[in-house]
Design a protein around this motif. Structure first.
Motif, mmCIF file in Angstrom:
data_model
loop_
_atom_site.group_PDB
_atom_site.id
_atom_site.type_symbol
_atom_site.label_atom_id
_atom_site.label_comp_id
_atom_site.label_asym_id
_atom_site.label_seq_id
_atom_site.Cartn_x
_atom_site.Cartn_y
_atom_site.Cartn_z
ATOM 1 N N UNK A 1 19.465 -1.480 -11.826
ATOM 2 C CA UNK A 1 19.426 -2.314 -10.612
ATOM 3 C C UNK A 1 18.005 -2.678 -10.208
ATOM 4 N N UNK A 2 17.035 -1.884 -10.628
ATOM 5 C CA UNK A 2 15.638 -2.143 -10.277
ATOM 6 C C UNK A 2 14.953 -3.099 -11.259
ATOM 7 N N UNK A 3 15.647 -3.437 -12.342
ATOM 8 C CA UNK A 3 15.053 -4.289 -13.371
ATOM 9 C C UNK A 3 15.703 -5.672 -13.333
ATOM 10 N N UNK A 4 15.042 -6.672 -12.783
ATOM 11 C CA UNK A 4 15.596 -8.009 -12.661
ATOM 12 C C UNK A 4 16.094 -8.572 -13.998
ATOM 13 N N UNK A 5 17.344 -9.017 -14.015
ATOM 14 C CA UNK A 5 17.910 -9.619 -15.227
ATOM 15 C C UNK A 5 18.546 -8.636 -16.187
ATOM 16 N N UNK A 6 18.261 -7.349 -16.024
ATOM 17 C CA UNK A 6 18.764 -6.348 -16.968
ATOM 18 C C UNK A 6 20.290 -6.253 -16.911
ATOM 19 N N UNK A 7 20.833 -6.229 -15.710
ATOM 20 C CA UNK A 7 22.289 -6.139 -15.564
ATOM 21 C C UNK A 7 22.973 -7.352 -16.183
ATOM 22 N N UNK A 8 22.339 -8.511 -16.063
ATOM 23 C CA UNK A 8 22.915 -9.740 -16.623
ATOM 24 C C UNK A 8 22.970 -9.675 -18.149
ATOM 25 N N UNK A 9 21.916 -9.143 -18.744
ATOM 26 C CA UNK A 9 21.869 -9.027 -20.203
ATOM 27 C C UNK A 9 22.945 -8.053 -20.681
ATOM 28 N N UNK A 10 23.105 -6.953 -19.975
ATOM 29 C CA UNK A 10 24.116 -5.957 -20.352
ATOM 30 C C UNK A 10 25.520 -6.539 -20.208
ATOM 31 N N UNK A 11 25.730 -7.312 -19.149
ATOM 32 C CA UNK A 11 27.033 -7.978 -18.966
ATOM 33 C C UNK A 11 27.291 -8.951 -20.110
ATOM 34 N N UNK A 12 26.248 -9.680 -20.516
ATOM 35 C CA UNK A 12 26.374 -10.625 -21.628
ATOM 36 C C UNK A 12 26.675 -9.890 -22.934
ATOM 37 N N UNK A 13 26.070 -8.709 -23.096
ATOM 38 C CA UNK A 13 26.328 -7.904 -24.289
ATOM 39 C C UNK A 13 27.786 -7.436 -24.310
ATOM 40 N N UNK A 14 28.286 -7.014 -23.166
ATOM 41 C CA UNK A 14 29.689 -6.599 -23.074
ATOM 42 C C UNK A 14 30.625 -7.740 -23.444
ATOM 43 N N UNK A 15 30.333 -8.923 -22.920
ATOM 44 C CA UNK A 15 31.159 -10.093 -23.207
ATOM 45 C C UNK A 15 31.101 -10.454 -24.692
ATOM 46 N N UNK A 16 29.904 -10.372 -25.272
ATOM 47 C CA UNK A 16 29.728 -10.694 -26.689
ATOM 48 C C UNK A 16 30.468 -9.692 -27.574
ATOM 49 N N UNK A 17 30.445 -8.429 -27.165
ATOM 50 C CA UNK A 17 31.152 -7.395 -27.916
ATOM 51 C C UNK A 17 32.666 -7.624 -27.860
ATOM 52 N N UNK A 18 33.173 -7.964 -26.689
ATOM 53 C CA UNK A 18 34.605 -8.229 -26.545
ATOM 54 C C UNK A 18 35.024 -9.449 -27.368
ATOM 55 N N UNK A 19 34.171 -10.481 -27.367
ATOM 56 C CA UNK A 19 34.470 -11.687 -28.146
ATOM 57 C C UNK A 19 34.465 -11.376 -29.640
ATOM 58 N N UNK A 20 33.546 -10.498 -30.057
ATOM 59 C CA UNK A 20 33.499 -10.120 -31.464
ATOM 60 C C UNK A 20 34.766 -9.385 -31.872
ATOM 61 N N UNK A 21 35.195 -8.452 -31.051
ATOM 62 C CA UNK A 21 36.389 -7.671 -31.387
ATOM 63 C C UNK A 21 37.636 -8.546 -31.453
ATOM 64 N N UNK A 22 37.712 -9.551 -30.570
ATOM 65 C CA UNK A 22 38.848 -10.470 -30.606
ATOM 66 C C UNK A 22 38.818 -11.288 -31.897
ATOM 67 N N UNK A 23 37.620 -11.729 -32.287
ATOM 68 C CA UNK A 23 37.463 -12.502 -33.523
ATOM 69 C C UNK A 23 37.757 -11.638 -34.741
#
Length: 238
Positions: free
Chosen positions: A152-174
């Protein structure tokens, strides 16, 4: 005299062979267009032509299925690259914050980095299965409250992690789609192996037959033969 002139003009449209160098997807498209054209005619009463187009329909469907399997593999590769990109983004972001002038942000970055360095950017070079397992473990550790407070103290870090989660889910579906398509390969030929068979059917049977029938009975076969000639010519020009 006029009818004879028109007849000769019509015969000037010669049906060329489909180029064997056509791409798999192009051959598939030609076969589907030919089938569509055939279905608008009344030529199903011709048993010879009917047999050829029944075979064309079967081979075209098989080629389409094989192309879909290839697309599933390509999509999986793209989805893997997408999650790799987010892994690298997280690495560079945290590395940058480790040198931030604000000591609180530096400390928070160190906390997150202690988790990330257990896995490192090198996980992007692992097999699909291994990388998936490691990413799942990384995301689990990053979800812990202590780490969340630091994130929470690192600007943009949470967004990158959320994007990683989404990318991982998309990979597993593919990956599920790819595995389903891959399971059929033991009984179905690849697209590159099926293409020559389809080209041979079009050139050695359908085209040859229509060339002859256009001369024998132009009134019945002429219009359809010219349609097939146009479909093949347009593909060959491309």
């Amino acid at each position: 005299m006029q009818r004879l002139t028109n007849y000769k003009l019509k015969l000037k449209i010669m049906i060329d062979n489909l180029k064997s160098t056509s791409r798999v997807t192009e051959v598939d498209a030609v076969s589907m267009r030919m089938l569509g054209a055939y279905q608008t005619t009344s030529l199903s009463s011709d048993p010879h032509l009917s047999t050829m187009f029944t075979e064309l329909e079967s081979l075209s469907a098989a080629l389409t299925a094989a192309i879909n399997r290839s697309k599933a593999e390509s999509d999986l590769e793209e989805k893997d690259e997408a999650r790799d990109t987010q892994i690298r983004a997280l690495y560079y972001l945290v590395m940058g914050f480790l040198h931030h002038p604000d000591s609180a942000i530096q400390q928070a970055a160190q906390t997150v980095n202690k988790v990330f360095e257990k896995y490192g950017v090198s996980i992007t070079g692992e097999s699909y299965a291994t990388e998936s397992s490691l990413i799942a473990s990384l995301l689990d550790e990053l979800s812990k409250q202590k780490i969340q407070d630091a994130i929470a103290l690192l600007p943009g870090c949470a967004d990158v992690i959320t994007a990683l989660q989404a990318a991982q889910q998309a990979f597993e579906a593919a990956r599920i789609t790819y595995e389903q398509e891959k399971a059929q390969e033991s009984t179905q030929a690849s697209a590159t192996k099926q293409k020559p068979e389809l080209v041979a059917l079009i050139n050695d049977k359908i085209v040859v037959y229509l060339r002859a029938m256009e001369v024998v009975d132009e009134e019945t076969y002429g219009a359809f033969a010219r349609t097939i000639a146009t479909i093949i010519a347009e593909n060959n020009e491309v």
